[in-house]
Design an enzyme around this catalytic site. Structure first.
Site, PDB file in Angstrom:
ATOM      1  N   GLU A  46     -12.854   3.613  -8.173  1.00 19.63           N
ATOM      2  CA  GLU A  46     -12.701   4.762  -9.063  1.00 19.63           C
ATOM      3  C   GLU A  46     -13.766   4.706 -10.163  1.00 19.63           C
ATOM      4  O   GLU A  46     -13.997   3.661 -10.773  1.00 19.63           O
ATOM      5  CB  GLU A  46     -11.297   4.716  -9.666  1.00 19.63           C
ATOM      6  CG  GLU A  46     -10.929   5.869 -10.578  1.00 19.63           C
ATOM      7  CD  GLU A  46      -9.501   5.737 -11.098  1.00 19.63           C
ATOM      8  OE1 GLU A  46      -9.002   6.717 -11.678  1.00 19.63           O
ATOM      9  OE2 GLU A  46      -8.898   4.649 -10.927  1.00 19.63           O
ATOM     10  N   LYS A 114      -8.262  13.670  -8.537  1.00 15.33           N
ATOM     11  CA  LYS A 114      -7.053  12.864  -8.701  1.00 15.33           C
ATOM     12  C   LYS A 114      -5.870  13.780  -8.997  1.00 15.33           C
ATOM     13  O   LYS A 114      -5.952  14.664  -9.851  1.00 15.33           O
ATOM     14  CB  LYS A 114      -7.264  11.865  -9.841  1.00 15.33           C
ATOM     15  CG  LYS A 114      -6.220  10.774  -9.968  1.00 15.33           C
ATOM     16  CD  LYS A 114      -6.684   9.734 -10.998  1.00 15.33           C
ATOM     17  CE  LYS A 114      -5.735   8.569 -11.111  1.00 15.33           C
ATOM     18  NZ  LYS A 114      -6.231   7.528 -12.042  1.00 15.33           N
ATOM     19  N   TYR A 120       0.687   6.129 -19.585  1.00 15.08           N
ATOM     20  CA  TYR A 120       1.739   5.220 -20.041  1.00 15.08           C
ATOM     21  C   TYR A 120       1.172   3.802 -20.088  1.00 15.08           C
ATOM     22  O   TYR A 120       0.152   3.503 -19.475  1.00 15.08           O
ATOM     23  CB  TYR A 120       2.957   5.282 -19.109  1.00 15.08           C
ATOM     24  CG  TYR A 120       2.649   4.935 -17.673  1.00 15.08           C
ATOM     25  CD1 TYR A 120       2.708   3.619 -17.225  1.00 15.08           C
ATOM     26  CD2 TYR A 120       2.274   5.921 -16.758  1.00 15.08           C
ATOM     27  CE1 TYR A 120       2.424   3.288 -15.915  1.00 15.08           C
ATOM     28  CE2 TYR A 120       1.988   5.608 -15.446  1.00 15.08           C
ATOM     29  CZ  TYR A 120       2.063   4.285 -15.026  1.00 15.08           C
ATOM     30  OH  TYR A 120       1.772   3.968 -13.726  1.00 15.08           O
ATOM     31  N   CYS A 167      -6.245   5.885  -7.066  1.00 14.96           N
ATOM     32  CA  CYS A 167      -5.480   4.954  -7.894  1.00 14.96           C
ATOM     33  C   CYS A 167      -4.010   5.338  -8.054  1.00 14.96           C
ATOM     34  O   CYS A 167      -3.204   5.120  -7.167  1.00 14.96           O
ATOM     35  CB  CYS A 167      -6.158   4.804  -9.256  1.00 14.96           C
ATOM     36  SG  CYS A 167      -5.665   3.277 -10.105  1.00 14.96           S
ATOM     37  N   TRP A 477       9.240 -12.262  38.164  1.00 19.93           N
ATOM     38  CA  TRP A 477       9.321 -13.649  38.632  1.00 19.93           C
ATOM     39  C   TRP A 477      10.789 -14.090  38.644  1.00 19.93           C
ATOM     40  O   TRP A 477      11.247 -14.885  37.857  1.00 19.93           O
ATOM     41  CB  TRP A 477       8.475 -14.555  37.753  1.00 19.93           C
ATOM     42  CG  TRP A 477       8.325 -15.958  38.261  1.00 19.93           C
ATOM     43  CD1 TRP A 477       8.826 -17.089  37.707  1.00 19.93           C
ATOM     44  CD2 TRP A 477       7.599 -16.382  39.418  1.00 19.93           C
ATOM     45  NE1 TRP A 477       8.487 -18.193  38.441  1.00 19.93           N
ATOM     46  CE2 TRP A 477       7.721 -17.783  39.509  1.00 19.93           C
ATOM     47  CE3 TRP A 477       6.870 -15.710  40.403  1.00 19.93           C
ATOM     48  CZ2 TRP A 477       7.139 -18.529  40.530  1.00 19.93           C
ATOM     49  CZ3 TRP A 477       6.291 -16.456  41.426  1.00 19.93           C
ATOM     50  CH2 TRP A 477       6.427 -17.844  41.475  1.00 19.93           C
ATOM     51  N   THR A 479      14.329 -13.989  41.671  1.00 18.64           N
ATOM     52  CA  THR A 479      14.836 -13.607  42.991  1.00 18.64           C
ATOM     53  C   THR A 479      15.835 -12.474  42.843  1.00 18.64           C
ATOM     54  O   THR A 479      16.844 -12.623  42.140  1.00 18.64           O
ATOM     55  CB  THR A 479      15.501 -14.812  43.679  1.00 18.64           C
ATOM     56  OG1 THR A 479      14.530 -15.850  43.849  1.00 18.64           O
ATOM     57  CG2 THR A 479      16.070 -14.412  45.036  1.00 18.64           C
ATOM     58  N   LYS A 607      13.406  -4.482  39.991  1.00 21.67           N
ATOM     59  CA  LYS A 607      14.271  -5.553  39.492  1.00 21.67           C
ATOM     60  C   LYS A 607      14.737  -5.263  38.066  1.00 21.67           C
ATOM     61  O   LYS A 607      15.869  -5.569  37.690  1.00 21.67           O
ATOM     62  CB  LYS A 607      13.539  -6.893  39.535  1.00 21.67           C
ATOM     63  CG  LYS A 607      13.189  -7.370  40.934  1.00 21.67           C
ATOM     64  CD  LYS A 607      12.446  -8.695  40.908  1.00 21.67           C
ATOM     65  CE  LYS A 607      12.054  -9.136  42.317  1.00 21.67           C
ATOM     66  NZ  LYS A 607      11.272 -10.394  42.309  1.00 21.67           N
TER      67      LYS A 607
END
Length: 641
Positions: A46, A114, A120, A167, A477, A479, A607
């Site tokens: 800025e 901005k 403050y 900002c 992987w 059965t 599966k």
């Protein structure tokens, strides 16, 4: 943008207060370096043209005239580089003064004012600046040229959409970046001059991570630093780049020599997450009506990175946190999820018995440990857990001994039922030659074990606890209707690369030298194997899973980027080459196992379409009832390298 990545930089250069010529020289020098690095978009702090701390000098025409001339100089300079950049300066318009960002691209200038002016604590900005409400636009005459000054506008840069805030805009309840992101901005740039206070940096990092996550965007922040006035405030020169909740790059504060960070932000990944998170567009349809978009298609995505450089760390183990503390936290979280899921299931069906097959391998060990912790939480007798070891043709003494000893040490009911006689009888019944070690030879053993578990669970009035993990599900992987099936799959959401850390977490919770800790650590060191093929002549495991399907660390990497971001095979291959060193895996090795992964992932969906219930533990999940629904006959043609 190249390969879906946009190279951006955040810079906090050294400046002199009110010395515009010096400041512009610093900016140009830095831009030349960034351009040489292939940076496509850069953000500076800025008021970096004048310095933020000029105070009432901002009402002096000498400074304002110099700033406007500097803007024209930077505009002309921009035609010599490919980098687009944003700098801060004061701008006069309509009898008022505005705190502005100037986006400069190849001789084009757009001004963004901005929106929120703090007044403050240590800030006194309303003394000099007037806010420009979100969605406003006015024309500004600077040195005879007319530029648009706006808020709430999205710009184009190298194929990406960008938004700008300054900002304090970030710190308000609804930052402009929220609406800009919902309007389509993938990258937010913040020019800042926030002074440093005790604890403020940690708060800011948290804010940047949260905002980039909430907006599903990349967020580049450049804060004022060396050279700003120290009359009442000090500035540490922060340069931070975040992406979707993660800090990609941050400089060393208080060091004027470390004032720049560069990162390749993943625009493709951000686009995918916005597409996937349907509530993002729902919210955007009502919240970004004041956003305007620049129409531009002059830049497109390239196929290669400049000089092969990549300003981004790609974690080879995306499921595993980097630090031991983070690993412990994740393990604790996962275990609690697993225990909560299993406890709820047992409570819901009023079940006090569990049957689990214990092989002496990682997955069944983790399932057993979770079962024990669940029974303890429910105040049930551990003897209600029936662990069954079922030695077969490939069982080694190491895994068998670990299985039996661990069950004894944990105080569960331990049974041993050999499958050899039953399987041999089955071979005879179906006419299979037991010397032929093919898929029939292997699957007969897996299904016999599952039959035993199911039948014992009927005997005791319990349920079978599944042990298969997420990585096995991805590769298929397992059965079918064998170890693929159970009444509750407690490990279904846990990838293989995390399983050993979870088992180690349990091990470290027991005293050094204890039987439980000793056997758990040995299980961690045991090669991963289904042990369906006879051992070698020395009695050691002969059938190693990773020799057959490939390294699990590669497959987990592929799985993460396939499911988490929906990337193409080409992009996953590109990232894998960046994540793994050449001495670990050659390009051909990565390509081979990625091809294997894609083939198996598609072919084995059937599966996953009929999986038992199991708890989701992370962002990647293959439950057919939740995160992953795919036809079992889908073609993998588009996912080939």
């Amino acid at each position: 943008m190249r390969k879906g990545f946009l190279r951006i930089a955040a810079v906090a250069p050294a400046i002199n207060v009110a010395d515009v010529d010096f400041n512009v020289a610093q900016i140009m020098s830095k831009l030349q370096s960034l351009n040489n690095e292939g940076v496509e978009l850069a953000v500076f702090p800025e008021m970096c043209i004048t310095a933020y701390t000029c105070a009432d000098l901002f009402h002096n025409s000498t400074l304002l005239d110099a700033a406007e001339k500097a803007l024209i100089r930077l505009k002309d300079f921009s035609t010599s580089i490919d980098t687009h950049f944003v700098v801060g300066l004061p701008v006069r318009a309509g009898g008022s003064l505005y705190n502005c960002a100037a986006l400069i691209r190849k001789g084009d200038v757009a001004l963004v004012a901005k929106s929120y002016i703090p007044n403050y604590n240590e800030f006194y900005e309303r003394r000099w600046w007037r806010p420009l409400p979100f969605g406003s636009s006015v024309d500004v005459n600077i040195s005879g040229e007319v530029f648009e000054m706006s808020t709430g506008k999205i710009f184009s840069s190298h194929g990406a959409k960008i938004g700008i805030e300054i900002c304090e805009d970030l710190w308000v309840p609804i930052p402009p970046s929220c609406r800009l992101a919902m309007g389509g901005a993938q990258v937010i740039l913040n020019l800042s001059a926030s002074d440093d206070l005790i604890g403020k940096y940690a708060y800011l990092q948290s804010l940047l991570k949260q905002q980039s996550a909430r907006c599903l965007c990349a967020y580049a922040y450049a804060g004022a630093g060396w050279g700003e006035s120290s009359t009442d405030l000090t500035f540490d020169g922060k340069a931070i780049i975040a992406e979707n909740g993660v800090i990609l790059a941050a400089n060393k504060r208080w060091d004027p020599d470390d004032n720049t960070v560069i990162a390749d932000v993943d625009i493709e990944a951000l686009n995918r997450d916005r597409l996937h998170t349907t509530t993002f567009s729902d919210c955007a349809s009502t919240e970004c009506k004041d956003v305007t978009k620049e129409i531009s298609s002059e830049y497109s995505t390239g196929d290669s990175l400049p000089d092969g450089k990549f300003f981004r760390y790609v974690d080879p183990h995306p499921f595993v946190p980097a630090s031991s503390e983070a690993i412990d936290r994740r393990c604790d979280e996962i275990i609690n999820i697993q225990v909560a899921g299993l406890a709820k299931r047992l409570h819901a069906i009023n079940c006090k018995k569990l049957v689990v097959g214990i092989s002496g391998g990682l997955d069944s060990t983790l399932a057993l440990l979770v079962a024990v912790k669940t029974f303890d939480r429910l105040k049930l007798d551990r003897k209600g857990i029936i662990g069954i070891t079922m030695p077969g043709f490939g069982t080694t003494s190491r895994t068998h001994n670990n299985a039996v000893a661990l069950m004894d040490a944990l105080g569960v009911t331990s049974k041993e039922i050999s499958i050899a006689a039953a399987v041999n009888q089955h071979f005879q019944d179906i006419g299979h030659d037991p010397s032929v070690h093919d898929v029939t030879y292997e699957n007969c053993q897996a299904r016999e074990r599952t039959q035993i578990l199911m039948d014992v669970s009927n005997q005791v009035g319990g349920i079978v606890l599944g042990t298969g993990d997420l990585s096995e599900l991805a590769l298929g992987w397992a059965t079918y209707n064998g170890d693929h099936m159970s009444m509750y799959g407690v490990n279904a959401g846990v990838p293989k690369t995390l399983v050993k850390y979870l088992v180690n977490y349990f091990a470290m919770s027991h005293e050094e030298g204890s039987a439980i800790r000793t056997h758990l650590l040995d299980i961690i060191d045991t090669p991963i194997s289904p042990e369906l093929i006879p051992a070698d002549e020395h009695g050691n495991i002969k059938q190693k899973t990773e020799d057959l399907v490939g390294p699990y660390e590669l497959h987990d990497f592929f799985l993460y980027y396939m499911l988490r971001y929906g990337f193409s095979a080409d992009r996953i291959y590109f990232l894998a080459r960046k994540a793994f060193k050449a001495e670990e895996y050659s390009d051909e090795t990565i390509k081979h196992w990625l091809t294997t992964f894609m083939r198996r992932f598609f072919n084995q969906q059937f599966k996953r379409s009929c999986l038992p219930d199991g708890p989701k533990v992370g962002s990647v999940c293959l439950s057919p009832r939740g995160d992953w629904r795919m036809p079992s006959d889908a073609s993998s043609a588009l996912w080939k390298l």
